[in-house]
Motif scaffolding. Sequence first.
Motif, PDB file in Angstrom:
ATOM      1  N   ALA A 136       0.812  -1.218   0.000  1.00 38.49           N
ATOM      2  CA  ALA A 136       0.000   0.000   0.000  1.00 38.49           C
ATOM      3  C   ALA A 136       0.847   1.271   0.000  1.00 38.49           C
ATOM      4  O   ALA A 136       0.411   2.309  -0.508  1.00 38.49           O
ATOM      5  CB  ALA A 136      -0.928   0.004   1.218  1.00 38.49           C
ATOM      6  N   ASN A 137       2.056   1.196   0.556  1.00 35.74           N
ATOM      7  CA  ASN A 137       2.802   2.436   0.818  1.00 35.74           C
ATOM      8  C   ASN A 137       4.177   2.561   0.181  1.00 35.74           C
ATOM      9  O   ASN A 137       4.698   3.680   0.066  1.00 35.74           O
ATOM     10  CB  ASN A 137       2.972   2.609   2.337  1.00 35.74           C
ATOM     11  N   ALA A 138       4.792   1.457  -0.202  1.00 37.34           N
ATOM     12  CA  ALA A 138       6.194   1.511  -0.635  1.00 37.34           C
ATOM     13  C   ALA A 138       6.413   2.455  -1.814  1.00 37.34           C
ATOM     14  O   ALA A 138       7.431   3.150  -1.885  1.00 37.34           O
ATOM     15  CB  ALA A 138       6.692   0.114  -0.986  1.00 37.34           C
ATOM     16  N   GLN A 139       5.461   2.494  -2.734  1.00 36.30           N
ATOM     17  CA  GLN A 139       5.621   3.338  -3.921  1.00 36.30           C
ATOM     18  C   GLN A 139       5.436   4.817  -3.611  1.00 36.30           C
ATOM     19  O   GLN A 139       6.096   5.673  -4.195  1.00 36.30           O
ATOM     20  CB  GLN A 139       4.597   2.917  -4.996  1.00 36.30           C
ATOM     21  N   SER A 140       4.525   5.112  -2.681  1.00 33.85           N
ATOM     22  CA  SER A 140       4.158   6.512  -2.433  1.00 33.85           C
ATOM     23  C   SER A 140       4.813   7.122  -1.196  1.00 33.85           C
ATOM     24  O   SER A 140       4.779   8.330  -1.011  1.00 33.85           O
ATOM     25  CB  SER A 140       2.629   6.621  -2.298  1.00 33.85           C
ATOM     26  N   TRP A 141       5.384   6.293  -0.325  1.00 35.42           N
ATOM     27  CA  TRP A 141       5.946   6.809   0.933  1.00 35.42           C
ATOM     28  C   TRP A 141       7.138   7.701   0.623  1.00 35.42           C
ATOM     29  O   TRP A 141       8.082   7.289  -0.057  1.00 35.42           O
ATOM     30  CB  TRP A 141       6.355   5.655   1.836  1.00 35.42           C
ATOM     31  N   SER A 142       7.100   8.897   1.139  1.00 33.29           N
ATOM     32  CA  SER A 142       8.116   9.882   0.754  1.00 33.29           C
ATOM     33  C   SER A 142       9.459   9.690   1.468  1.00 33.29           C
ATOM     34  O   SER A 142      10.507  10.073   0.951  1.00 33.29           O
ATOM     35  CB  SER A 142       7.590  11.305   1.033  1.00 33.29           C
ATOM     36  N   ASP A 143       9.423   9.102   2.653  1.00 27.64           N
ATOM     37  CA  ASP A 143      10.639   8.999   3.452  1.00 27.64           C
ATOM     38  C   ASP A 143      11.309   7.634   3.257  1.00 27.64           C
ATOM     39  O   ASP A 143      10.836   6.624   3.756  1.00 27.64           O
ATOM     40  CB  ASP A 143      10.299   9.212   4.932  1.00 27.64           C
ATOM     41  N   GLN A 144      12.411   7.619   2.511  1.00 28.43           N
ATOM     42  CA  GLN A 144      13.150   6.374   2.280  1.00 28.43           C
ATOM     43  C   GLN A 144      13.712   5.795   3.579  1.00 28.43           C
ATOM     44  O   GLN A 144      13.889   4.590   3.700  1.00 28.43           O
ATOM     45  CB  GLN A 144      14.294   6.624   1.302  1.00 28.43           C
ATOM     46  N   GLU A 145      13.976   6.664   4.546  1.00 26.36           N
ATOM     47  CA  GLU A 145      14.502   6.183   5.827  1.00 26.36           C
ATOM     48  C   GLU A 145      13.487   5.304   6.538  1.00 26.36           C
ATOM     49  O   GLU A 145      13.851   4.344   7.215  1.00 26.36           O
ATOM     50  CB  GLU A 145      14.908   7.372   6.703  1.00 26.36           C
ATOM     51  N   ASP A 146      12.207   5.645   6.419  1.00 26.02           N
ATOM     52  CA  ASP A 146      11.166   4.817   7.023  1.00 26.02           C
ATOM     53  C   ASP A 146      11.142   3.433   6.380  1.00 26.02           C
ATOM     54  O   ASP A 146      11.059   2.409   7.067  1.00 26.02           O
ATOM     55  CB  ASP A 146       9.790   5.474   6.851  1.00 26.02           C
ATOM     56  N   ILE A 147      11.197   3.398   5.059  1.00 29.85           N
ATOM     57  CA  ILE A 147      11.198   2.123   4.340  1.00 29.85           C
ATOM     58  C   ILE A 147      12.428   1.307   4.728  1.00 29.85           C
ATOM     59  O   ILE A 147      12.347   0.101   4.994  1.00 29.85           O
ATOM     60  CB  ILE A 147      11.168   2.346   2.816  1.00 29.85           C
TER      61      ILE A 147
END
Length: 279
Positions: A136-147
């Motif tokens: 749901a979020n990997a493509q749109s999540w803005s913070d790479q650090e969170d991923i």
Amino acid sequence: MAQTEIAKSESNIFTYKKSASVLLIARDFEKCLEVCKEVLRLRRLGNLEDKNGSTTENENLSLKLSQYEETEHLIVILIQAFAELERWEEVLPYITDYYQGIENVSAYVLKLCLLLHARVREYSICSAIYNIWMRANAQSWSDQEDISMLVDVYIKHVLIPTGKASEVEGFLRSTQLDEASQQKLLSAYEEVIQKSRALGSSVEDEEKEKKKVSQHNSQAFLDSTVGKAFRVVGVVIRWFRTIEPRRVAGILVSLAGLAAFAAIMLNGVPVGKVCHHIL
């Protein structure tokens, strides 16, 4: 909800939030849970009021952010209280219901859920919620650090404990992390990965050797059994020579039938071969 009630709720939320932190420190976990749930209930009511249009669309962004951070802070306290009470199985249902789906939680809340379930070795649940959130979020999540944080947690607390360290490299390639982030994590786990591969090769070699020994022992047993059978048959044939010739033919026919049965039982030894030795 009337505006006065909203204001009262915001005031209660501020008071309860401080109270929840104090109760957690004081280790009064039951009361802490009660307070957290009440605060979150009030916060949800406020969110519903926003959706119903009682507040303007241009509401101050800093206030929205503040409310989001306060909610997450309370969720974190609630998870800690549940964990301290060994009621970890209640966390995911509550979180999923509150956020209306695990995919809507923050990266940090998901991290806590992963750590909690990994701690009690619920690795299948870890995999499920990780994959749902990432899809749901990997493509749109803005913070790479969170991923990167979540990928790191998943490797360390799910893949490695389940004996899948050798899969880390392939797993990293499947993530949405940029190449630099992938390489950084790969370097961090390089030693574990190499040990896992070496262990895997050692185990594979050991299994091959066991299989080879087993096959050798099986063949040796079969050869020994057939040899003993032939020796017994030889003794019987010598005994036949002492019997009257007119009875030998009938006995040989019976013995040939027994030999055929024995050949089948001895893992496919040709019937003709056995009969040849008999006759």
